[in-house]
Design an enzyme around this catalytic site. Structure first.
Site, mmCIF file in Angstrom:
data_model
loop_
_atom_site.group_PDB
_atom_site.id
_atom_site.type_symbol
_atom_site.label_atom_id
_atom_site.label_comp_id
_atom_site.label_asym_id
_atom_site.label_seq_id
_atom_site.Cartn_x
_atom_site.Cartn_y
_atom_site.Cartn_z
ATOM 1 N N HIS A 354 0.806 -1.226 0.000
ATOM 2 C CA HIS A 354 0.000 0.000 0.000
ATOM 3 C C HIS A 354 0.834 1.267 0.000
ATOM 4 C CE1 HIS A 354 -3.887 -2.023 1.017
ATOM 5 N NE2 HIS A 354 -3.110 -2.876 1.619
ATOM 6 N N LYS A 533 -8.011 13.875 4.776
ATOM 7 C CA LYS A 533 -7.125 12.705 4.741
ATOM 8 C C LYS A 533 -6.060 12.907 5.818
ATOM 9 C CE LYS A 533 -6.415 13.765 0.417
ATOM 10 N NZ LYS A 533 -6.248 12.754 -0.635
ATOM 11 N N ARG A 534 -5.264 11.898 6.095
ATOM 12 C CA ARG A 534 -4.186 12.052 7.078
ATOM 13 C C ARG A 534 -3.256 13.166 6.632
ATOM 14 N NH1 ARG A 534 -3.489 8.103 11.275
ATOM 15 N NH2 ARG A 534 -1.660 9.359 11.741
ATOM 16 N N LYS A 539 0.970 14.398 0.807
ATOM 17 C CA LYS A 539 -0.427 14.701 0.449
ATOM 18 C C LYS A 539 -0.609 16.213 0.235
ATOM 19 C CE LYS A 539 -2.061 10.658 3.058
ATOM 20 N NZ LYS A 539 -2.918 9.842 2.182
ATOM 21 N N THR A 641 -8.524 6.486 -1.756
ATOM 22 C CA THR A 641 -9.882 5.935 -1.855
ATOM 23 C C THR A 641 -10.900 7.046 -1.600
ATOM 24 O OG1 THR A 641 -9.507 5.199 0.422
ATOM 25 C CG2 THR A 641 -9.420 3.514 -1.294
ATOM 26 N N LYS A 645 -14.642 8.163 -3.458
ATOM 27 C CA LYS A 645 -15.883 8.491 -2.746
ATOM 28 C C LYS A 645 -16.411 9.855 -3.207
ATOM 29 C CE LYS A 645 -14.018 5.820 1.090
ATOM 30 N NZ LYS A 645 -13.120 5.890 2.283
HETATM 31 C C1 LIG Z 1 4.155 0.678 9.981
HETATM 32 C C2 LIG Z 1 3.369 1.954 9.964
HETATM 33 C C3 LIG Z 1 2.430 1.991 8.799
HETATM 34 C C4 LIG Z 1 1.062 1.865 9.034
HETATM 35 C C5 LIG Z 1 0.191 1.916 7.947
HETATM 36 C C6 LIG Z 1 0.702 2.073 6.675
HETATM 37 C C7 LIG Z 1 -0.281 2.079 5.552
HETATM 38 C C8 LIG Z 1 0.213 1.250 4.429
HETATM 39 C C9 LIG Z 1 -0.502 3.424 5.083
HETATM 40 C C10 LIG Z 1 -1.772 3.511 4.260
HETATM 41 O O1 LIG Z 1 -2.832 3.598 4.792
HETATM 42 N N1 LIG Z 1 -1.595 3.509 2.934
HETATM 43 C C11 LIG Z 1 -2.708 3.891 2.099
HETATM 44 O O2 LIG Z 1 -3.402 2.709 1.693
HETATM 45 C C12 LIG Z 1 -4.559 3.037 0.937
HETATM 46 C C13 LIG Z 1 -5.318 1.750 0.655
HETATM 47 O O3 LIG Z 1 -4.661 0.996 -0.299
HETATM 48 C C14 LIG Z 1 -4.190 3.799 -0.348
HETATM 49 O O4 LIG Z 1 -5.362 4.148 -1.024
HETATM 50 C C15 LIG Z 1 -3.365 5.027 -0.019
HETATM 51 O O5 LIG Z 1 -2.905 5.632 -1.204
HETATM 52 C C16 LIG Z 1 -2.188 4.651 0.867
HETATM 53 O O6 LIG Z 1 -1.472 5.800 1.306
HETATM 54 C C17 LIG Z 1 2.046 2.198 6.436
HETATM 55 C C18 LIG Z 1 2.930 2.155 7.535
#
Ligand SMILES: CCc1ccc([C@H](C)CC(=O)N[C@@H]2O[C@H](CO)[C@@H](O)[C@H](O)[C@H]2O)cc1
Length: 796
Positions: A354, A533-534, A539, A641, A645
């Site tokens: 992701h 978004k975060r 971003k 995502t 929406k």
């Molecule tokens: C280890 C810490 C950590 C926690 C969560 C993440 C996630 C992968 C971050 C995340 O939410 N990525 C997002 O995933 C979405 C679903 O596929 C995508 O639509 C977003 O572009 C992506 O940033 C990375 C690292």
């Protein structure tokens, strides 16, 4: 193929009323005269839950009868939000519930919105997992979600002097109506100790206790299970310590054990690297695999048939330990030869990536890994050796001195690896997994993300949903690409004015809510320009606020010019340790304070940062949005995502060619999308140009003036240097190319202004976004996984 459960249309408003009163009395132990909103909400929840449980059992029974292949979705995060309204909508009982509550003298929405969000996730990855579970149920695919039952989800955000303050989230302070504790489903999970000849003797252990939540699908045709694990002590209470008066000592085992499922790590882009995080990852993964094998052996016996009947999906690398753990269970515990165990595991596992952000790719210190999971480190070494033996020419390794690379481990131990948008998948092949892709050319596939139309259109935007159903019937809810049948209606004035009216009314509702909740008056006639978004530099919320500053300055310079009034709405949380992101939040709040108080510009430009962004706030904001800000540096947002929406709900996108923006633009038509900025390749090239930021600033006085205002304390007179570091970054390294993309972003925003002034033209563009976004349903995405990765089938 018969439905596992048919929602008997015989369930009337009277039945609903009786069921609510039954649970108020016998489950909540309250009579109507003394019941609180919480009591009514719980009573209604139990009444709905009853309707779900029957079908849930039927679904479970059916999946066993069918001997179907099962899908298991392993995720550290499930950003579920609220479940009551979702249950009512999917069971088509919302109207009955509202009538019953009204008949009981209650405000239905006050009751329904009394539910806390289940905020068991950070952002995109967690919400995607929740949409996927709902689609798996709506499609009737036997599946389980597995995760952690955090006592505290993502922190609550509030602002003090414009600064983000984090407060513990407390969703479990109240009884959680939708879960069932499963005392019979408990597993002992070991840590530490030492590994010796194909065996492991853990030094410590905790109990993983299961809590099940039914996930009901569209029309209640099927319901799957989300099993969340809570950590419990092996020994609940150390009586001896207590008797010795050492009360803390007595409580320690409980406290220590519970720590593992106590709280969600609020980081979403920087790997955490903490021991507790690795414990959390192994805890839920090991409990899930033990549960999966127990069910499999009960159904099918011979473990060599595992890949035929089980598909396990790893939601990023967070459950990557599943590879070595499955090998350990098959080899150490069930005596299957190592190589065969490895192949069985690989054929069972799929891995979704992701993010390409280097800081987000998990690389554990082998010291920590070896101390916590000594046997797994041995197994990883053998997996690494086996891979290198098979590909002697390759320099790919899972182990490097001092670290264990979880991305490489996940890739090597999965038979399919997928990205989440077409661009992201191509970038995976050409960057982070370049060599592995060369060694395994058919392993990487693309599964572009999607969102569930039940929550993100039917439930959150009933005005638009009923307009659509009026025109093309209701099948679109279960088959979203039917929205394309509305294409011919876009030319119909009646449809367009009804479409515009739905948006206007949604905006009026939002404005009323923002006024009531935050005391800020917004004029719904203004353009609602939304970025939710975060908070993260990639971003580029700081690009958005810079444009707002430049617009403010431009309006002040020519107040009588024909400006398009707009409100810039922001919402989003920053990871507590991500100080630059927190400073961007503070800057936006400081700018808002000055701009909103400016008599010259106040009816032309407003800026609002809404606190505590979560699933429920998104459901409120998206249907009321005109413009969707998807402005990440190209090559950085894996998919997005929220972008999907917004498009579905008729907000036009201003965005870069990044993630799924590319596919949204392809499908809605470039004429219905405001594109700007460099492509991913141009970004890489631009970075190589020395002083690229200074060069951009030098040729754009508007950008220079905006940066100067940030630098000279215009928005923080009491501390003029407060944002010196942000300006220093954007004029210097500017890794995310905010300065270099500013001029084109300004140009696109002025095009947006012009387009918005043609109300009918805008409505046509908005309607075309809705009509042409059906492909972005998570049902379509799940069908892709079923065909390309899982080889699973619906059983209804
Ligand atoms: C280890 C810490 C950590 C926690 C969560 C993440 C996630 C992968 C971050 C995340 O939410 N990525 C997002 O995933 C979405 C679903 O596929 C995508 O639509 C977003 O572009 C992506 O940033 C990375 C690292």
């Amino acid at each position: 193929k018969v439905d596992a459960m048919t929602v008997s249309t015989t369930f009337t408003t009277q039945d609903m009323r009786a069921a609510i009163l039954h649970h108020l009395t016998y489950t909540m132990g309250k009579d109507a005269d003394h019941a609180t909103t919480y009591d009514w909400r719980m009573a209604l929840s139990f009444a709905v839950r009853d309707r779900i449980v029957d079908g849930w059992f039927a679904s479970t029974r059916k999946s066993y009868e069918a001997g179907a292949k099962r899908v298991y979705y392993l995720s550290m995060e499930f950003l579920i939000g609220r479940l009551l309204q979702d249950g009512l909508v999917n069971l088509r009982l919302l109207d009955d519930a509202c009538e019953a509550l009204t008949a009981l003298g209650l405000d239905p929405w006050q009751v329904i919105s009394n539910e806390p969000d289940a905020a068991l996730g950070n952002g995109g990855l967690g919400r995607l997992a929740a949409c996927f579970l709902e689609s798996l149920s709506s499609l009737g695919v036997p599946a389980h979600g597995y995760g952690i039952r955090y006592e505290h989800g993502l922190f609550r955000q509030s602002f003090v002097d414009g600064r983000q303050v984090e407060l513990p989230e407390t969703w479990l302070q109240q009884h959680h109506a939708w879960e069932f504790e499963r005392p019979e489903a408990r597993y002992r999970i070991g840590f530490g100790g030492d590994a010796r000849d194909a065996g492991w003797d853990p030094a410590e252990a905790v109990i993983a206790a299961a809590y099940d939540t039914p996930i009901v699908g569209w029309q209640g045709r099927w319901a799957n299970t989300l099993r969340l694990w809570a950590a419990k002590p092996v020994e609940a209470f150390d009586l001896d310590s207590f008797n010795r008066g050492d009360f803390v000592g007595a409580a320690t085992p409980e406290a220590m054990a519970r720590t593992i499922s106590r709280v969600l790590y609020p980081d979403d882009t920087t790997e955490i690297g903490k021991e507790l995080r690795l414990k959390q990852e192994y805890f839920f993964t090991a409990a899930s695999l033990a549960d999966i094998l127990r069910r499999f052996e009960m159904e099918h016996g011979d473990l060599r048939k595992l890949p035929e009947k089980v598909a396990i999906q790893l939601n990023d690398t967070h459950p990557a330990i599943a590879g070595p753990e499955l090998v350990r269970l098959l080899h150490d515990d069930n005596g299957i030869p190592f190589d065969e165990a490895m192949d069985l595991a690989r054929s069972t596992l799929g891995y979704t990536n992701h993010t390409l952000l280097p800081e987000a790719l998990e690389r554990w210190s082998d010291h920590l890994f070896g101390r916590l999971l000594p046997r797994h480190l041995e197994i990883i070494d053998r997996i690494d050796q086996a891979h290198r033996a098979t590909y002697p020419s390759s320099s790919v390794t899972i182990r490097e001195p001092g670290v264990v690379k979880m991305g490489e481990l996940s890739f090597v131990m999965a038979h399919r690896v997928n990205g989440v948008s077409a661009l992201h998948t191509e970038l995976m092949k050409s960057t982070v997994f370049k060599e592995l892709n060369a060694l395994h050319p058919d392993r990487i596939v693309n599964e572009t993300n999607g969102v569930t139309p039940r929550r993100w259109l039917l439930s959150s935007n009933p005005r638009l949903a009923s307009l659509i159903t009026e025109r093309i019937g209701e099948d679109w809810v279960g088959d979203l690409e039917q929205l394309s049948r509305l294409e011919e209606h876009v030319g119909d004035a009646g449809f367009l004015s009804a479409y515009a009216e739905a948006k206007r009314a949604n905006k009026a509702d939002l404005a009323a809510w923002i006024e009531a909740e935050h005391g800020i008056a917004l004029d719904p006639a203004m353009m609602f320009d939304v970025q939710i978004k975060r908070l993260h530099e990639y971003k580029r919320q700081h690009l958005n606020i810079l444009e707002a500053i430049a617009l403010w300055q431009a309006i002040r310079a020519a107040p009588d010019a024909d400006w398009t009034p707009r409100v810039k709405i922001f919402a989003g949380k920053a990871a507590p340790g991500y100080h630059f992101a927190k400073d961007i939040i503070r800057l936006i709040n400081d700018v808002a304070e000055v701009v909103n108080a400016d008599p010259v510009t106040r009816d032309k430009l407003k800026i609002v940062f809404l606190p505590n962004y979560n699933v429920t706030l998104a459901e409120r904001l998206i249907p009321a949005s005109d413009l969707s800000e998807q402005i990440s540096t190209a090559g950085k947002e894996a998919s997005g995502t929220g972008n999907m929406k917004f498009a579905l709900n008729g907000a036009l996108t201003i965005g870069t060619l990044d993630g799924a923006n590319v596919e949204i633009r392809e499908r809605v038509g470039e004429e219905n999308f405001f594109l700007f900025g460099m492509t991913a390749d141009e970004v890489v090239a631009r970075r190589k140009i020395k002083d690229h930021a200074a060069k951009a600033i030098a040729v754009d006085p508007r950008l220079a003036a905006a940066l100067a205002a940030v630098r000279d304390g215009t928005f923080c007179a009491e501390e003029p240097d407060r944002y010196a570091h942000i300006v220093q970054n954007l004029s210097g390294p500017d890794y995310f190319l905010v300065s270099s993309d500013f001029t084109d972003y300004w140009r696109a925003q002025r095009e947006v202004d012009a387009a918005y002034r043609d109300a009918d033209g805008w409505t046509r563009m908005a309607a075309r976004n809705t009509v042409r976004s059906g492909w972005f349903s998570s049902d379509r995405t799940i069908r892709g996984y079923m065909a390309d990765v899982w080889g699973a089938e619906p059983v209804i």
